[in-house]
Design a protein around this motif. Structure first.
Motif, PDB file in Angstrom:
ATOM      1  N   LEU A  70       0.832  -1.197   0.000  1.00 57.05           N
ATOM      2  CA  LEU A  70       0.000   0.000   0.000  1.00 57.05           C
ATOM      3  C   LEU A  70       0.869   1.249   0.000  1.00 57.05           C
ATOM      4  CD1 LEU A  70      -2.873   1.202   0.174  1.00 57.05           C
ATOM      5  CD2 LEU A  70      -2.648   1.102   2.661  1.00 57.05           C
ATOM      6  N   ALA A  71       1.905   1.247   0.803  1.00 51.78           N
ATOM      7  CA  ALA A  71       2.803   2.408   0.868  1.00 51.78           C
ATOM      8  C   ALA A  71       3.440   2.678  -0.482  1.00 51.78           C
ATOM      9  CB  ALA A  71       3.874   2.192   1.937  1.00 51.78           C
ATOM     10  N   ALA A  72       3.868   1.622  -1.156  1.00 48.52           N
ATOM     11  CA  ALA A  72       4.495   1.795  -2.469  1.00 48.52           C
ATOM     12  C   ALA A  72       3.529   2.426  -3.470  1.00 48.52           C
ATOM     13  CB  ALA A  72       4.997   0.453  -2.984  1.00 48.52           C
ATOM     14  N   ALA A  73       2.237   2.097  -3.329  1.00 53.26           N
ATOM     15  CA  ALA A  73       1.236   2.634  -4.252  1.00 53.26           C
ATOM     16  C   ALA A  73       0.867   4.075  -3.934  1.00 53.26           C
ATOM     17  CB  ALA A  73      -0.019   1.762  -4.201  1.00 53.26           C
ATOM     18  N   LEU A  74       0.987   4.456  -2.663  1.00 51.31           N
ATOM     19  CA  LEU A  74       0.485   5.764  -2.239  1.00 51.31           C
ATOM     20  C   LEU A  74       1.570   6.807  -1.965  1.00 51.31           C
ATOM     21  CD1 LEU A  74      -2.377   4.728   0.241  1.00 51.31           C
ATOM     22  CD2 LEU A  74      -2.559   5.316  -2.190  1.00 51.31           C
ATOM     23  N   ILE A  75       2.810   6.379  -1.827  1.00 43.57           N
ATOM     24  CA  ILE A  75       3.839   7.280  -1.323  1.00 43.57           C
ATOM     25  C   ILE A  75       4.062   8.490  -2.228  1.00 43.57           C
ATOM     26  CG2 ILE A  75       5.883   6.249  -2.390  1.00 43.57           C
ATOM     27  CD1 ILE A  75       5.452   7.376   1.293  1.00 43.57           C
ATOM     28  N   GLY A 116       4.201  19.443  -1.427  1.00 43.21           N
ATOM     29  CA  GLY A 116       4.955  20.677  -1.252  1.00 43.21           C
ATOM     30  C   GLY A 116       6.296  20.475  -0.587  1.00 43.21           C
ATOM     31  N   ASP A 117       6.847  21.573  -0.045  1.00 43.56           N
ATOM     32  CA  ASP A 117       8.209  21.556   0.503  1.00 43.56           C
ATOM     33  C   ASP A 117       8.245  21.844   1.998  1.00 43.56           C
ATOM     34  OD1 ASP A 117       7.468  24.212   0.511  1.00 43.56           O
ATOM     35  OD2 ASP A 117       9.305  24.949  -0.435  1.00 43.56           O
ATOM     36  N   ASP A 118       7.140  21.610   2.694  1.00 46.46           N
ATOM     37  CA  ASP A 118       7.061  21.877   4.132  1.00 46.46           C
ATOM     38  C   ASP A 118       7.723  20.739   4.895  1.00 46.46           C
ATOM     39  OD1 ASP A 118       6.399  22.334   6.759  1.00 46.46           O
ATOM     40  OD2 ASP A 118       4.254  22.607   6.407  1.00 46.46           O
ATOM     41  N   GLY A 119       8.861  21.032   5.506  1.00 43.68           N
ATOM     42  CA  GLY A 119       9.602  20.015   6.237  1.00 43.68           C
ATOM     43  C   GLY A 119       8.939  19.531   7.503  1.00 43.68           C
ATOM     44  N   SER A 120       7.863  20.182   7.933  1.00 47.53           N
ATOM     45  CA  SER A 120       7.124  19.685   9.098  1.00 47.53           C
ATOM     46  C   SER A 120       5.999  18.744   8.673  1.00 47.53           C
ATOM     47  CB  SER A 120       6.550  20.842   9.913  1.00 47.53           C
ATOM     48  OG  SER A 120       5.555  21.547   9.194  1.00 47.53           O
ATOM     49  N   ASP A 173       6.570  16.437   5.890  1.00 42.54           N
ATOM     50  CA  ASP A 173       7.293  15.726   4.836  1.00 42.54           C
ATOM     51  C   ASP A 173       7.189  14.220   5.039  1.00 42.54           C
ATOM     52  OD1 ASP A 173       8.833  15.430   7.082  1.00 42.54           O
ATOM     53  OD2 ASP A 173      10.642  16.353   6.243  1.00 42.54           O
ATOM     54  N   LEU A 174       7.977  13.457   4.290  1.00 43.07           N
ATOM     55  CA  LEU A 174       7.916  12.004   4.391  1.00 43.07           C
ATOM     56  C   LEU A 174       8.349  11.513   5.771  1.00 43.07           C
ATOM     57  CD1 LEU A 174       7.271   9.397   2.949  1.00 43.07           C
ATOM     58  CD2 LEU A 174       9.597   9.368   2.028  1.00 43.07           C
ATOM     59  N   ALA A 175       9.277  12.229   6.411  1.00 41.67           N
ATOM     60  CA  ALA A 175       9.684  11.853   7.763  1.00 41.67           C
ATOM     61  C   ALA A 175       8.511  11.965   8.728  1.00 41.67           C
ATOM     62  CB  ALA A 175      10.846  12.733   8.224  1.00 41.67           C
ATOM     63  N   HIS A 176       7.713  13.031   8.571  1.00 38.16           N
ATOM     64  CA  HIS A 176       6.503  13.187   9.396  1.00 38.16           C
ATOM     65  C   HIS A 176       5.526  12.048   9.132  1.00 38.16           C
ATOM     66  CE1 HIS A 176       2.847  14.904  11.112  1.00 38.16           C
ATOM     67  NE2 HIS A 176       2.273  14.842   9.920  1.00 38.16           N
ATOM     68  N   ALA A 208      -3.755   2.655   7.650  1.00 37.16           N
ATOM     69  CA  ALA A 208      -2.494   2.900   6.942  1.00 37.16           C
ATOM     70  C   ALA A 208      -2.701   3.862   5.779  1.00 37.16           C
ATOM     71  CB  ALA A 208      -1.903   1.584   6.452  1.00 37.16           C
ATOM     72  N   ALA A 209      -3.768   3.661   5.010  1.00 39.72           N
ATOM     73  CA  ALA A 209      -4.042   4.572   3.894  1.00 39.72           C
ATOM     74  C   ALA A 209      -4.321   5.978   4.393  1.00 39.72           C
ATOM     75  CB  ALA A 209      -5.236   4.058   3.085  1.00 39.72           C
ATOM     76  N   SER A 210      -5.046   6.075   5.491  1.00 32.85           N
ATOM     77  CA  SER A 210      -5.359   7.391   6.063  1.00 32.85           C
ATOM     78  C   SER A 210      -4.091   8.115   6.494  1.00 32.85           C
ATOM     79  CB  SER A 210      -6.304   7.232   7.262  1.00 32.85           C
ATOM     80  OG  SER A 210      -7.481   6.556   6.905  1.00 32.85           O
ATOM     81  N   VAL A 211      -3.179   7.379   7.107  1.00 29.58           N
ATOM     82  CA  VAL A 211      -1.906   7.976   7.518  1.00 29.58           C
ATOM     83  C   VAL A 211      -1.117   8.438   6.294  1.00 29.58           C
ATOM     84  CG1 VAL A 211       0.343   7.514   8.553  1.00 29.58           C
ATOM     85  CG2 VAL A 211      -1.729   6.687   9.673  1.00 29.58           C
ATOM     86  N   LEU A 212      -1.005   7.566   5.320  1.00 24.47           N
ATOM     87  CA  LEU A 212      -0.185   7.870   4.148  1.00 24.47           C
ATOM     88  C   LEU A 212      -0.705   9.070   3.367  1.00 24.47           C
ATOM     89  CD1 LEU A 212       0.446   4.188   3.128  1.00 24.47           C
ATOM     90  CD2 LEU A 212       2.272   5.885   3.380  1.00 24.47           C
ATOM     91  N   LEU A 213      -2.021   9.302   3.410  1.00 20.51           N
ATOM     92  CA  LEU A 213      -2.616  10.373   2.607  1.00 20.51           C
ATOM     93  C   LEU A 213      -3.124  11.556   3.434  1.00 20.51           C
ATOM     94  CD1 LEU A 213      -4.600   8.181   0.038  1.00 20.51           C
ATOM     95  CD2 LEU A 213      -2.396   9.329  -0.306  1.00 20.51           C
ATOM     96  N   HIS A 214      -2.885  11.555   4.738  1.00 24.31           N
ATOM     97  CA  HIS A 214      -3.506  12.602   5.561  1.00 24.31           C
ATOM     98  C   HIS A 214      -2.964  14.000   5.257  1.00 24.31           C
ATOM     99  CE1 HIS A 214       0.021  12.213   8.280  1.00 24.31           C
ATOM    100  NE2 HIS A 214      -0.340  13.374   8.808  1.00 24.31           N
ATOM    101  N   ASP A 215      -1.770  14.077   4.699  1.00 24.21           N
ATOM    102  CA  ASP A 215      -1.194  15.372   4.322  1.00 24.21           C
ATOM    103  C   ASP A 215      -0.969  15.471   2.816  1.00 24.21           C
ATOM    104  OD1 ASP A 215      -1.143  16.588   6.812  1.00 24.21           O
ATOM    105  OD2 ASP A 215       0.857  15.838   7.312  1.00 24.21           O
ATOM    106  N   CYS A 216      -1.796  14.799   2.031  1.00 24.51           N
ATOM    107  CA  CYS A 216      -1.593  14.838   0.574  1.00 24.51           C
ATOM    108  C   CYS A 216      -1.957  16.201   0.001  1.00 24.51           C
ATOM    109  CB  CYS A 216      -2.364  13.724  -0.120  1.00 24.51           C
ATOM    110  SG  CYS A 216      -4.165  13.825  -0.038  1.00 24.51           S
ATOM    111  N   VAL A 217      -2.630  17.032   0.780  1.00 15.45           N
ATOM    112  CA  VAL A 217      -2.796  18.453   0.479  1.00 15.45           C
ATOM    113  C   VAL A 217      -2.372  19.214   1.726  1.00 15.45           C
ATOM    114  CG1 VAL A 217      -4.395  20.338  -0.053  1.00 15.45           C
ATOM    115  CG2 VAL A 217      -4.688  18.108  -1.149  1.00 15.45           C
ATOM    116  N   VAL A 218      -1.368  20.072   1.605  1.00 19.00           N
ATOM    117  CA  VAL A 218      -0.874  20.844   2.743  1.00 19.00           C
ATOM    118  C   VAL A 218      -1.106  22.319   2.490  1.00 19.00           C
ATOM    119  CG1 VAL A 218       1.166  21.497   4.089  1.00 19.00           C
ATOM    120  CG2 VAL A 218       0.836  19.118   3.407  1.00 19.00           C
ATOM    121  N   VAL A 219      -1.639  22.997   3.479  1.00 16.77           N
ATOM    122  CA  VAL A 219      -1.887  24.439   3.413  1.00 16.77           C
ATOM    123  C   VAL A 219      -1.065  25.103   4.504  1.00 16.77           C
ATOM    124  CG1 VAL A 219      -3.623  26.260   3.550  1.00 16.77           C
ATOM    125  CG2 VAL A 219      -4.219  24.048   2.524  1.00 16.77           C
TER     126      VAL A 219
END
Length: 214
Positions: free
Chosen positions: A13-18, A24-28, A30-33, A56-67
């Motif tokens: 799932l991670a490979a499909a969604l990552i 964007g470029d917000d380091g707070s 980012d992928l580490a978060h 897992a899907a919710s976690v992986l996509l919870h910041d797929c749009v960052v404002v």
């Protein structure tokens, strides 16, 4: 380099969604978060239960749009992410019920949105994400965001805001009082509350030592 195995047992799932996970470029945010929140979520899930795939899907996509924090659209960020996530999961052939469950968790995770989580997966995601806003990681993210937005560290003449209103748009450490110290009281799961208590203490200890140094 992205390593899908870091998201075990949801590597596929991670490979499909990552590719959609960090916008964007917000380091707070980012992928580490994403990975820290995933680990928090799996730790809570192991004790509390729930649908691991939806979580897992919710976690992986919870910041797929960052404002940005200072944007007038900030309160809508999680709803926008839920909408985008729904389309992504639909393309993967997910059922309507599972898409709806993931979308609700994503919408409800945000402090700014003010949406109460109604499902266990939503409660776990909210707890997992808020754990990343307290403790030492929370302090680091607070200062990172303050620098990104051009805020100062503290008011040099009244750092504790004894004779002025708190203003976390101007001073980073004011954010500890205006938001971060309030988060531990709002955790949704027993496991989340236990983990939050330890991180809240470390955050308060950090601010105390910080104030001693200035």
């Amino acid at each position: 380099m992205f390593a899908a195995e870091a998201f075990s047992p949801h590597e596929t799932l991670a490979a499909a969604l990552i590719a959609h996970a960090a916008d964007g470029d917000d380091g707070s945010h980012d992928l580490a978060h994403i990975l820290r929140v995933f680990r928090n979520a799996m730790r809570i899930h192991a004790r509390e239960g729930g649908d691991g795939q939806v979580l897992a899907a919710s976690v992986l996509l919870h910041d797929c749009v960052v404002v940005e924090k200072n944007s007038p659209l900030r309160a809508k960020a999680s709803a926008l992410a839920a909408e985008k996530a729904s389309a992504i999961l639909a393309e993967l052939g997910w059922s309507g019920a599972d898409i709806e469950a993931a979308a609700h968790a994503i919408t409800a995770h945000s402090f700014s949105a003010g949406v109460a989580p109604q499902t266990l997966e939503a409660k776990i995601l909210q707890d997992a994400d808020r754990l990343d806003a307290i403790g030492m990681i929370g302090a680091a993210r607070c200062f990172y965001i303050a620098g990104r937005l051009g805020s100062g560290l503290y008011d040099p003449f009244d750092p504790a805001a004894a004779d002025r209103p708190l203003d976390d748009k101007r001073y980073a450490i004011d954010h500890f009082q205006t938001k971060l110290f309030k988060l531990a009281d709002g955790f949704q799961t027993e496991t989340g509350r236990r983990l939050a208590a330890a991180r809240d203490k470390s955050l308060r200890d950090f601010l105390s030592e910080f104030m001693d140094e200035i």
